[in-house]
Design an enzyme around this catalytic site. Sequence first.
Site, PDB file in Angstrom:
ATOM      1  N   ASP A 139       0.845  -1.195   0.000  1.00  0.00           N
ATOM      2  CA  ASP A 139       0.000   0.000   0.000  1.00  0.00           C
ATOM      3  C   ASP A 139       0.876   1.239   0.000  1.00  0.00           C
ATOM      4  O   ASP A 139       1.799   1.354   0.800  1.00  0.00           O
ATOM      5  CB  ASP A 139      -0.912  -0.004   1.227  1.00  0.00           C
ATOM      6  CG  ASP A 139      -2.026   1.019   1.103  1.00  0.00           C
ATOM      7  OD1 ASP A 139      -2.489   1.261  -0.025  1.00  0.00           O
ATOM      8  OD2 ASP A 139      -2.438   1.590   2.131  1.00  0.00           O
ATOM      9  N   HIS A 146      -4.112  13.899   1.047  1.00  0.00           N
ATOM     10  CA  HIS A 146      -4.248  12.978   2.183  1.00  0.00           C
ATOM     11  C   HIS A 146      -3.000  13.040   3.063  1.00  0.00           C
ATOM     12  O   HIS A 146      -3.099  13.157   4.293  1.00  0.00           O
ATOM     13  CB  HIS A 146      -4.480  11.551   1.668  1.00  0.00           C
ATOM     14  CG  HIS A 146      -4.483  10.511   2.748  1.00  0.00           C
ATOM     15  ND1 HIS A 146      -5.532  10.392   3.642  1.00  0.00           N
ATOM     16  CD2 HIS A 146      -3.570   9.556   3.088  1.00  0.00           C
ATOM     17  CE1 HIS A 146      -5.262   9.388   4.475  1.00  0.00           C
ATOM     18  NE2 HIS A 146      -4.084   8.872   4.163  1.00  0.00           N
ATOM     19  N   GLU A 212     -10.324   3.914   3.800  1.00  0.00           N
ATOM     20  CA  GLU A 212      -9.453   4.690   2.923  1.00  0.00           C
ATOM     21  C   GLU A 212      -9.872   4.393   1.490  1.00  0.00           C
ATOM     22  O   GLU A 212      -9.827   3.239   1.052  1.00  0.00           O
ATOM     23  CB  GLU A 212      -7.970   4.344   3.139  1.00  0.00           C
ATOM     24  CG  GLU A 212      -7.451   4.872   4.476  1.00  0.00           C
ATOM     25  CD  GLU A 212      -5.938   4.859   4.605  1.00  0.00           C
ATOM     26  OE1 GLU A 212      -5.277   4.099   3.864  1.00  0.00           O
ATOM     27  OE2 GLU A 212      -5.429   5.618   5.446  1.00  0.00           O
ATOM     28  N   GLU A 214      -9.175   4.125  -2.144  1.00  0.00           N
ATOM     29  CA  GLU A 214      -7.982   3.973  -2.969  1.00  0.00           C
ATOM     30  C   GLU A 214      -8.372   3.240  -4.239  1.00  0.00           C
ATOM     31  O   GLU A 214      -9.468   2.713  -4.372  1.00  0.00           O
ATOM     32  CB  GLU A 214      -6.912   3.130  -2.239  1.00  0.00           C
ATOM     33  CG  GLU A 214      -6.583   3.650  -0.842  1.00  0.00           C
ATOM     34  CD  GLU A 214      -5.332   3.024  -0.242  1.00  0.00           C
ATOM     35  OE1 GLU A 214      -4.547   2.411  -0.985  1.00  0.00           O
ATOM     36  OE2 GLU A 214      -5.147   3.172   0.988  1.00  0.00           O
ATOM     37  N   ASP A 246      -8.967   0.437   2.028  1.00  0.00           N
ATOM     38  CA  ASP A 246      -7.931   0.025   2.979  1.00  0.00           C
ATOM     39  C   ASP A 246      -8.422   0.384   4.391  1.00  0.00           C
ATOM     40  O   ASP A 246      -8.124   1.459   4.911  1.00  0.00           O
ATOM     41  CB  ASP A 246      -6.627   0.759   2.626  1.00  0.00           C
ATOM     42  CG  ASP A 246      -5.507   0.427   3.583  1.00  0.00           C
ATOM     43  OD1 ASP A 246      -5.491  -0.684   4.130  1.00  0.00           O
ATOM     44  OD2 ASP A 246      -4.640   1.301   3.791  1.00  0.00           O
ATOM     45  N   ARG A 250      -7.453   4.018  13.273  1.00  0.00           N
ATOM     46  CA  ARG A 250      -6.587   5.190  13.504  1.00  0.00           C
ATOM     47  C   ARG A 250      -5.963   5.203  14.887  1.00  0.00           C
ATOM     48  O   ARG A 250      -4.845   5.729  15.055  1.00  0.00           O
ATOM     49  CB  ARG A 250      -7.396   6.477  13.306  1.00  0.00           C
ATOM     50  CG  ARG A 250      -8.020   6.618  11.937  1.00  0.00           C
ATOM     51  CD  ARG A 250      -6.981   6.563  10.847  1.00  0.00           C
ATOM     52  NE  ARG A 250      -7.609   6.662   9.529  1.00  0.00           N
ATOM     53  CZ  ARG A 250      -6.951   6.456   8.387  1.00  0.00           C
ATOM     54  NH1 ARG A 250      -5.665   6.135   8.402  1.00  0.00           N
ATOM     55  NH2 ARG A 250      -7.568   6.554   7.239  1.00  0.00           N
ATOM     56  N   GLN A 253      -3.175   2.752  14.821  1.00  0.00           N
ATOM     57  CA  GLN A 253      -2.126   3.329  13.963  1.00  0.00           C
ATOM     58  C   GLN A 253      -1.312   4.387  14.700  1.00  0.00           C
ATOM     59  O   GLN A 253      -0.075   4.405  14.639  1.00  0.00           O
ATOM     60  CB  GLN A 253      -2.791   3.933  12.724  1.00  0.00           C
ATOM     61  CG  GLN A 253      -1.832   4.476  11.676  1.00  0.00           C
ATOM     62  CD  GLN A 253      -2.555   5.028  10.448  1.00  0.00           C
ATOM     63  OE1 GLN A 253      -3.781   4.949  10.351  1.00  0.00           O
ATOM     64  NE2 GLN A 253      -1.810   5.573   9.524  1.00  0.00           N
ATOM     65  N   LYS A 266      -3.694  -1.760   9.808  1.00  0.00           N
ATOM     66  CA  LYS A 266      -4.109  -1.919   8.409  1.00  0.00           C
ATOM     67  C   LYS A 266      -4.267  -3.386   8.030  1.00  0.00           C
ATOM     68  O   LYS A 266      -4.452  -3.684   6.851  1.00  0.00           O
ATOM     69  CB  LYS A 266      -3.040  -1.304   7.496  1.00  0.00           C
ATOM     70  CG  LYS A 266      -2.676   0.132   7.848  1.00  0.00           C
ATOM     71  CD  LYS A 266      -3.617   1.100   7.192  1.00  0.00           C
ATOM     72  CE  LYS A 266      -3.072   2.522   7.282  1.00  0.00           C
ATOM     73  NZ  LYS A 266      -3.848   3.419   6.446  1.00  0.00           N
ATOM     74  N   THR A 270      -8.694  -5.565   3.709  1.00  0.00           N
ATOM     75  CA  THR A 270      -8.625  -4.657   2.559  1.00  0.00           C
ATOM     76  C   THR A 270      -9.660  -5.179   1.576  1.00  0.00           C
ATOM     77  O   THR A 270      -9.571  -6.333   1.160  1.00  0.00           O
ATOM     78  CB  THR A 270      -7.225  -4.685   1.924  1.00  0.00           C
ATOM     79  OG1 THR A 270      -6.256  -4.355   2.924  1.00  0.00           O
ATOM     80  CG2 THR A 270      -7.125  -3.714   0.765  1.00  0.00           C
ATOM     81  N   GLU A 377     -10.044  12.456   7.792  1.00  0.00           N
ATOM     82  CA  GLU A 377      -9.906  13.792   7.196  1.00  0.00           C
ATOM     83  C   GLU A 377     -11.246  14.527   7.165  1.00  0.00           C
ATOM     84  O   GLU A 377     -11.294  15.714   7.452  1.00  0.00           O
ATOM     85  CB  GLU A 377      -9.370  13.670   5.766  1.00  0.00           C
ATOM     86  CG  GLU A 377      -7.969  13.126   5.673  1.00  0.00           C
ATOM     87  CD  GLU A 377      -7.624  12.737   4.247  1.00  0.00           C
ATOM     88  OE1 GLU A 377      -7.812  11.554   3.895  1.00  0.00           O
ATOM     89  OE2 GLU A 377      -7.203  13.616   3.484  1.00  0.00           O
TER      90      GLU A 377
END
Length: 436
Positions: A139, A146, A212, A214, A246, A250, A253, A266, A270, A377
């Site tokens: 990834d 971002h 996420e 992507e 993904d 948080r 993370q 993560k 996925t 975000e």
Amino acid sequence: MLEPSWIESANDPVAPFPLNNLPHCVFSRTGDPGAGWRLGVGIGDSILDIGALAETGVIAPPAGHEDAFRAPSWNPFMAAGPEAWAAFRNRLQVLLSADRRSQDGEGDADGDRDAVGRALVPQSAATLHMPFTVAEYTDFYAGIHHASNVGTMFRGPENALPPNWLHIPIGYNGRASTVVVSGTPVHRPWGQLKPRGADVPVFAPSRRFDIELEMGAVVGLPSVMGQPVSVAEADRMIFGYVILNDWSARDIQAWEYQPLGPFQAKATATTISPWIVTQAALAPFRVPGPRRETELLPYLREPGPMSHDIELDVSLRPSGSETATSIARTNFQELYYSPAQQLCHHTSSGCRMNIGDLLGTGTISGPERKNCGSLLEISWGGKNPIHLQGGEERRFLEDGDSVVMTGWAQGDGYRIGFGTCEGTVHPAIDPPDWAT
Ligand code: MN
């Protein structure tokens, strides 16, 4: 222009799978578990059963790859290489075209259409599976908005972009084992979290579980260990693209990511969309990459346009609600590094790439809040709630939330659609009794 097909449902200007597209899937007939997984190609509201059609002799597998159309994944076909990919696409376009059969010198055109008609399965009667076997999953972090947003939240605006970001397509090696197809349930992860102000972490279900948005590039050709490939070669190695979610915890993370990057945050899941949209279908939508903030090293410079104009949308539907709210709208073009640059960089150390490797682009956010591809975000770290139609608010995902990602390239009177990448959050699974 729309290429007309004799399959009428493929000629709708907003339908995702016109003759111009021909995305690749793996499917089984719903309710017939003995039927097995079969290769399919989307056309209109149907799937063309490639295995069944090959048995009639109307299409032939690539020379030297005679079992390719009998496999339960596209990997053996990808191994046949770009000339075989192009020949297969051309043959299908002749067979499915409303116009081109008179130009086709091969065989009996009416008989071919009958054989194609018998190999069509309504999408409503099919269950879609993983379209390819994921060899390994990497990834990247190639969205500049971002990376700036997350860096601002984690390290402050003065350190938003790490010093390497404008020079290197940053990435990490993820897990192929938990790459799953759209519709697979996703359980909220457990992990180490360190609540604000606490001295030590706790082990608990994530409270900041996120998405996420992507895209994933599917590598169709291998590279040789020890041998870097150019950006142009890397571009030829990419078979096609999927939409990719993904899933990211948080809070896990934030506690774990220094110094080696994301790990368990993560690894939960996925999710990918079940249709591989080929590079060939996307060729009319190639666009140049963005203006470079600083000159790239020569090995990363692109010899031609390698980004794509692909619209992307994310919607969220709470448990028990009929209403999905669109929470983000963005475009593939917001990526700072193209998948070809990412793949080139991946091989730069001599790292071998294999057929079926999956490269996530990184979250594709645009310049404004409404263009952001993660809840982190959109809610700015949970500070600004997202208002959903129906009155609910979200900062991060709640159990029961369904997230649907879609994408399409808009042509002149037609669309190249990607289908949907959907996942629903289920409650964390009770952990074992640690004492036993
Ligand atoms: Mn990611």
